[in-house]
Design an enzyme around this catalytic site. Structure first.
Site, short mmCIF file in Angstrom:
data_model
loop_
_atom_site.label_atom_id
_atom_site.label_comp_id
_atom_site.label_asym_id
_atom_site.label_seq_id
_atom_site.Cartn_x
_atom_site.Cartn_y
_atom_site.Cartn_z
NE ARG A 34 -4.28 -1.56 2.18
CZ ARG A 34 -5.07 -2.14 2.83
NH1 ARG A 34 -4.52 -2.38 3.79
NH2 ARG A 34 -6.35 -3.15 2.60
CE LYS A 199 -17.05 -13.85 9.90
NZ LYS A 199 -17.68 -12.68 11.07
N GLY A 357 -6.99 -7.09 -0.38
CA GLY A 357 -7.18 -7.31 0.84
C GLY A 357 -6.72 -8.74 1.27
N GLY A 381 -12.23 -4.10 0.43
CA GLY A 381 -13.75 -3.44 0.97
C GLY A 381 -14.22 -2.69 -0.01
#
Length: 400
Positions: A34, A199, A357, A381
């Site tokens: 990043r 998830k 991510g 996200g």
């Protein structure tokens, strides 16, 4: 949306909202992706004579200073990448920040301490957030938004501050938005989406939206076990969101109705014991069919037949979007599924996007050449919410 080319920055204090939320271990940066991603924007502003004030969050401190989340190590690494010193302010809007910014000359760079050390940054109260944005605004003449990983947050430095200063998008955000448009408005087909991670609930909105756009959706990672359980299969002690099984069945039915291939694992690597990720001790595992997971074992990666199946579904892709690892890639014995997907993207003739991510981290950790992919997003996200069709506060503020 204006870009930095539209701003006269020479001699001006330019506040750059970056995403420098890098992983740290004992104060050491373990993945500087990043930092490297935003460095070209900062370098361009430096070359044009700006006095650059960089700001970011790191981790999730509770609105007060916390040494474990200090950006001090990032200042050093950013300076190494830029090839010039980066001054570091030990606060965000206090005496150190004011003095550090005041001391900047043309073409010099400073980094403020973690924005989330101030409760106003993340406050849900508009007045409290606005008051912090007012303080930040005193440090700058212009605003450049280049922290794509944070644009889905309605935070003071992301949403409120650009409304108080002349503003533009940095090169990183401009690139990210251009890429995402290729995944929504200008899609080359077949369009294949690969989703992993822990998830199902994290991916509900994006599956909803991509069922209307994708030709194939491949499901791996921990979320696959909820789909398998929804189909009536035993998943043992694997990750399972019992309350999402109904949604999974709805997705499978909707995919069939729309003619979208919805591909689940056909075999998995299982173990009775979760691996030790710190020592990377050899794991005790076996390979079983995805519909025959023993009741006392846990699925931790896709198996060899699934790797071949997924690769075959990617070989002719015109566009690929991948978000989420296929297993516990941090352990070498459970990294082969994620490696296989990354390699299949490299072998694909289409435009390939790694959706930020853990997927982006995995590509780097597993030793792949980042430049070989079409694009590696800096915001997992944010990418997902864009693909869900949501309005992202940080982008809306830059467009205003």
């Amino acid at each position: 949306m204006k870009t930095i080319e539209d701003l006269d920055v020479a001699g001006k204090r330019v506040f750059v909202r970056a995403d420098l939320n890098v992983p740290l271990s004992d104060g050491r940066i373990t993945d500087d992706g990043r930092i490297r991603a935003v460095a070209p924007t900062i370098a361009k502003l430096v070359e044009r004579g700006a006095r650059v004030v960089v700001a970011s969050h790191l981790g999730r401190p509770k609105g007060a200073p916390d040494p474990q989340f200090s950006l001090a190590p990032v200042a050093g690494r950013l300076g190494e990448i830029l090839g010039k010193p980066v001054a570091f302010a030990t606060d965000t809007v206090g005496d150190s920040a004011t003095a550090t910014v005041a001391a900047l000359g043309d073409g010099e760079v400073a980094l403020l301490e973690n924005l989330r050390f101030n409760a106003g940054e993340t406050s849900k109260d508009d007045a409290e957030r606005g008051a912090f944005a007012d303080q930040l605004a005193t440090l700058a003449d212009l605003y450049v938004g280049d922290g794509f990983g944070a644009v889905h947050r309605k935070h003071a430095s992301v949403f409120d501050l650009p409304q108080r200063l002349p503003h533009a998008a940095g090169d990183l955000i401009a690139t990210e938005v251009g890429v995402l448009k290729k995944l929504t408005d200008e899609v080359a087909r077949p369009y294949v989406v690969v989703l992993g991670g822990a998830k199902v609930s994290d991916k509900l909105g994006v599956i909803d939206n991509l069922l209307k756009k994708a030709d194939r959706i491949l499901i791996g990672g921990g979320m696959a076990y909820t789909f398998l359980a929804a189909k009536g299969h035993e998943v043992g002690i694997s990750l399972l969101q019992e309350d999402q099984k109904g949604r999974c069945l709805e997705y499978l039915a909707e995919a069939e109705k729309r003619g979208v291939e919805f591909v689940l694992p056909v075999d998995v690597l299982v173990s009775k014991d979760f691996p030790d990720l710190k020592t990377k001790a050899p794991a005790d595992f076996g390979t079983v069919a995805a519909d025959a997971i023993p009741a006392d074992q846990e699925g931790l990666d896709i198996g060899p037949k699934t790797r071949e199946l997924f690769a075959a579904k990617l070989v002719d892709a015109g566009t690929v979007f991948w978000n989420g690892p296929m297993g516990v890639f941090e352990h070498p014995d459970y990294a082969n599924g994620t490696k296989a997907v990354a390699q299949a993207l490299l072998d694909s003739p289409g435009f390939t996007v790694v959706g930020g991510g853990d997927s982006a981290a995995a590509v780097r950790i597993l030793g792949f050449d980042e430049k070989a992919f079409g694009h590696i997003s800096t915001g997992g996200g944010a990418s997902l919410e864009y693909l869900e069709g949501k309005t992202l506060p940080g982008l809306a503020a830059l467009e205003g």
